[in-house]
Write a protein that holds these residues in place. Sequence first.
Motif, PDB file in Angstrom:
ATOM      1  N   ASN A   1     106.217 -50.490   4.591  1.00  0.00           N
ATOM      2  CA  ASN A   1     105.283 -49.425   4.227  1.00  0.00           C
ATOM      3  C   ASN A   1     105.962 -48.362   3.368  1.00  0.00           C
ATOM      4  OD1 ASN A   1     102.830 -50.194   5.893  1.00  0.00           O
ATOM      5  ND2 ASN A   1     104.372 -50.069   7.506  1.00  0.00           N
ATOM      6  N   ASP A   2     107.216 -48.044   3.712  1.00  0.00           N
ATOM      7  CA  ASP A   2     107.911 -46.994   2.959  1.00  0.00           C
ATOM      8  C   ASP A   2     109.234 -47.459   2.345  1.00  0.00           C
ATOM      9  OD1 ASP A   2     109.634 -47.147   5.144  1.00  0.00           O
ATOM     10  OD2 ASP A   2     109.015 -45.209   5.977  1.00  0.00           O
TER      11      ASP A   2
ATOM     12  N   SER B   1     112.061 -47.594   3.568  1.00  0.00           N
ATOM     13  CA  SER B   1     113.216 -46.775   3.956  1.00  0.00           C
ATOM     14  C   SER B   1     113.540 -46.907   5.438  1.00  0.00           C
ATOM     15  CB  SER B   1     112.983 -45.306   3.603  1.00  0.00           C
ATOM     16  OG  SER B   1     111.860 -44.789   4.285  1.00  0.00           O
TER      17      SER B   1
END
Length: 299
Positions: A276-277, A279
């Motif tokens: 999703n990110d 990270s």
Amino acid sequence: NVETTTQSGFVLMGGSTDVDEAIAWMIERSGGGDFVVIRATGTDAYNNYIYGLGTVNSVETIIINSVSKANKTNIENKIKNAEALFIAGGDQYDYVKYWKNTKVENAINYLINTKKVPVGGTSAGCAILGDVYFSAQFGTVTSSQALNNPYSQKVALGKNDFVNIPILAQTITDTHFDNPDRRGRATTFLARMVQDWNYNAKGIAVEEKTAVCIDENNIATVYGYNNGTAFFMQSNGQGPEVCTPNTKLTWNRNNQAVKVYKIENEVNGNGSFDLNDWSGASGGTWKYFWVDNGVFHEN
């Protein structure tokens, strides 16, 4: 044909020996439904193999080796009726030339985005799952060939016109990552994605005997054998310094051109990477790839 309660998920397998635990993961998410394997060449060897890994209502392999077969309504319906779909290895250009813009393509995307069943692939079957894909239209390309000329005819990329997995937007997949070494060619693919399309270029590269399983929350875990590894690669915000035809690639950006998270596989799954990110991560290590005048480096 039975109807079961299914759970979405994706398997990106790197080729060579199949990862039993990843197929079992798909079976569980299928709710024990109908498991379909598609390919353009080969045999039905997956049938008994899949039956041996869990409880399913049926397993069927369909060899689809022409556009006319890929447009047959009965084949489209067999795929749409599946509660799990696996794309076998082979030559990914067979899949591009036979299946793209056909009823088979529609059926695959129906399973992904409407029916929401587990879908996976190994080797060539994995290579077509990204929004961006290496088509192999002109044969394979080595890291050396790609780094020395990023616009070689062999660096044949397609985008946004085949398999539609939303979480793999602006993402390319690569397989057999350690046999031969494909870090340089994957970095070249990312460079082209930034240079040509201004993409926030990302890539998931999988070594042999390794599978990345992405759950319904878009969290990836790495399964497999023999200390195989998966790499989650992303442009670090700036495009290549030199990316032109017939010229060696330079993408340095202070030795941080491509940010990479590396997770080693385990039989029962290892690590976590948040798609999703890009990270949130655990169980692995961060590193960088970069290229100077056609020479690949990593820290």
